[in-house]
Design an enzyme around this catalytic site. Structure first.
Site, mmCIF file in Angstrom:
data_model
loop_
_atom_site.group_PDB
_atom_site.id
_atom_site.type_symbol
_atom_site.label_atom_id
_atom_site.label_comp_id
_atom_site.label_asym_id
_atom_site.label_seq_id
_atom_site.Cartn_x
_atom_site.Cartn_y
_atom_site.Cartn_z
ATOM 1 N N ASP A 133 5.500 2.532 3.330
ATOM 2 C CA ASP A 133 4.074 2.222 3.202
ATOM 3 C C ASP A 133 3.587 1.381 4.374
ATOM 4 O O ASP A 133 2.553 1.647 4.969
ATOM 5 C CB ASP A 133 3.760 1.528 1.862
ATOM 6 C CG ASP A 133 4.600 0.276 1.600
ATOM 7 O OD1 ASP A 133 5.537 -0.010 2.376
ATOM 8 O OD2 ASP A 133 4.323 -0.425 0.611
ATOM 9 N N ASP A 140 5.980 -4.504 8.511
ATOM 10 C CA ASP A 140 5.417 -5.817 8.838
ATOM 11 C C ASP A 140 6.385 -6.497 9.821
ATOM 12 O O ASP A 140 6.399 -6.182 11.008
ATOM 13 C CB ASP A 140 5.238 -6.568 7.517
ATOM 14 C CG ASP A 140 4.493 -7.888 7.635
ATOM 15 O OD1 ASP A 140 4.206 -8.310 8.755
ATOM 16 O OD2 ASP A 140 4.200 -8.504 6.607
ATOM 17 N N ILE A 170 -3.366 -6.128 3.176
ATOM 18 C CA ILE A 170 -4.136 -5.022 2.598
ATOM 19 C C ILE A 170 -3.485 -4.510 1.305
ATOM 20 O O ILE A 170 -2.292 -4.689 1.088
ATOM 21 C CB ILE A 170 -4.281 -3.855 3.613
ATOM 22 C CG1 ILE A 170 -2.904 -3.362 4.093
ATOM 23 C CG2 ILE A 170 -5.141 -4.255 4.797
ATOM 24 C CD1 ILE A 170 -2.935 -2.079 4.909
HETATM 25 P P1 IMP Z 1 8.817 -6.250 6.326
HETATM 26 O O1 IMP Z 1 10.217 -6.181 5.801
HETATM 27 O O2 IMP Z 1 8.446 -7.637 6.758
HETATM 28 O O3 IMP Z 1 8.528 -5.220 7.400
HETATM 29 O O4 IMP Z 1 7.854 -5.997 5.116
HETATM 30 C C1 IMP Z 1 7.665 -4.776 4.552
HETATM 31 C C2 IMP Z 1 7.227 -4.903 3.109
HETATM 32 O O5 IMP Z 1 6.367 -6.042 2.891
HETATM 33 C C3 IMP Z 1 6.421 -3.697 2.720
HETATM 34 O O6 IMP Z 1 7.246 -2.641 2.245
HETATM 35 C C4 IMP Z 1 5.475 -4.254 1.679
HETATM 36 O O7 IMP Z 1 6.071 -4.211 0.391
HETATM 37 C C5 IMP Z 1 5.258 -5.698 2.067
HETATM 38 N N1 IMP Z 1 4.002 -5.894 2.829
HETATM 39 C C6 IMP Z 1 3.874 -6.311 4.107
HETATM 40 N N2 IMP Z 1 2.594 -6.383 4.479
HETATM 41 C C7 IMP Z 1 1.867 -6.001 3.407
HETATM 42 C C8 IMP Z 1 0.436 -5.853 3.166
HETATM 43 O O8 IMP Z 1 -0.438 -6.088 4.016
HETATM 44 N N3 IMP Z 1 0.093 -5.422 1.933
HETATM 45 C C9 IMP Z 1 0.996 -5.130 0.950
HETATM 46 N N4 IMP Z 1 2.328 -5.240 1.133
HETATM 47 C C10 IMP Z 1 2.761 -5.680 2.351
HETATM 48 MG MG MG Z 2 5.162 -4.627 -1.907
#
Ligand code: IMP
Ligand code: MG
Length: 181
Positions: A105, A108, A158
């Site tokens: 989805d 980040d 978001i």
């Molecule tokens: P990462 O491991 O930091 O890349 O984070 C990824 C996960 O954080 C995603 O699969 C989402 O579940 C959550 N996430 C990060 N940013 C958002 C956002 O803006 N809205 C909703 N979920 C987010």
């Molecule tokens: Mg989530």
């Protein structure tokens, strides 16, 4: 709807469904161009819960033979002092030797995608590519290449189209952005 409230936060309309679908069309075209005629039958590996809507929309636009499978990343505490270990639920040895396209989805910091990539490599997949609906380049801290990204956004939070705020907001067809309060 112009505004929604989830738990203690307010959100306003940010990206209408038509724009999301246009962006998915564009990313699907790139994937089609890369895989059509390649002889590969890749597996789209959809990471639950957030990517259920994106996966449904993306797969309808894919024109070559492919499979789709759904996985969940769960954390559990290891017995060692290294702390949290991630486990991939719903996938195993059947992925050995396969070309895998991860469907996420949102990317980040990149932590999730890197952990997934490591697990898939250990399972002996033949190749891994990453396809994400949203990508936050300013927050991304990893060197792993994001092969397909439908939309890039800033560091804002978001919800909608599968994305949640503390499990709420996944059902909306549009994307909403958090309001300063
Ligand atoms: P990462 O491991 O930091 O890349 O984070 C990824 C996960 O954080 C995603 O699969 C989402 O579940 C959550 N996430 C990060 N940013 C958002 C956002 O803006 N809205 C909703 N979920 C987010
Ligand atoms: Mg989530």
């Amino acid at each position: 709807m112009e505004r929604i409230e989830l738990h203690d936060k307010k959100f306003r309309l940010f990206i209408p469904n038509e724009k999301i679908e246009e962006a998915i069309d564009a990313v699907a075209s790139k994937i089609n161009a890369d895989y059509m005629g390649s002889g590969s039958t890749p597996v789209f590996l959809s990471v639950l819960n957030g990517s259920f809507m994106f996966t449904a929309s993306l797969l309808q636009k894919i024109k070559f033979g492919c499979e789709v499978s759904f996985v969940k990343l769960a954390s559990y505490s290891g017995t060692s002092s290294t702390g949290q270990i991630k486990e991939l639920i719903g996938a195993g040895s059947e992925l050995e030797g396969r070309d895998v396209i991860i469907v996420e989805d949102i990317v980040d910091s990149g932590r999730t995608i890197v952990e997934l990539h490591e697990i898939l490599t250990r399972l002996g997949v033949s190749s891994v590519r990453i396809c994400t609906l949203f990508y936050k380049p300013k927050a991304y801290k990893k060197s792993l290449r994001i092969d397909y990204s439908a939309m890039e956004i800033g560091n804002e939070f978001i919800v909608g189209f599968g994305l949640d705020y503390d499990q709420l907001g996944r059902q909306y067809k549009d994307i909403y952005i958090i309001e300063n309060q």
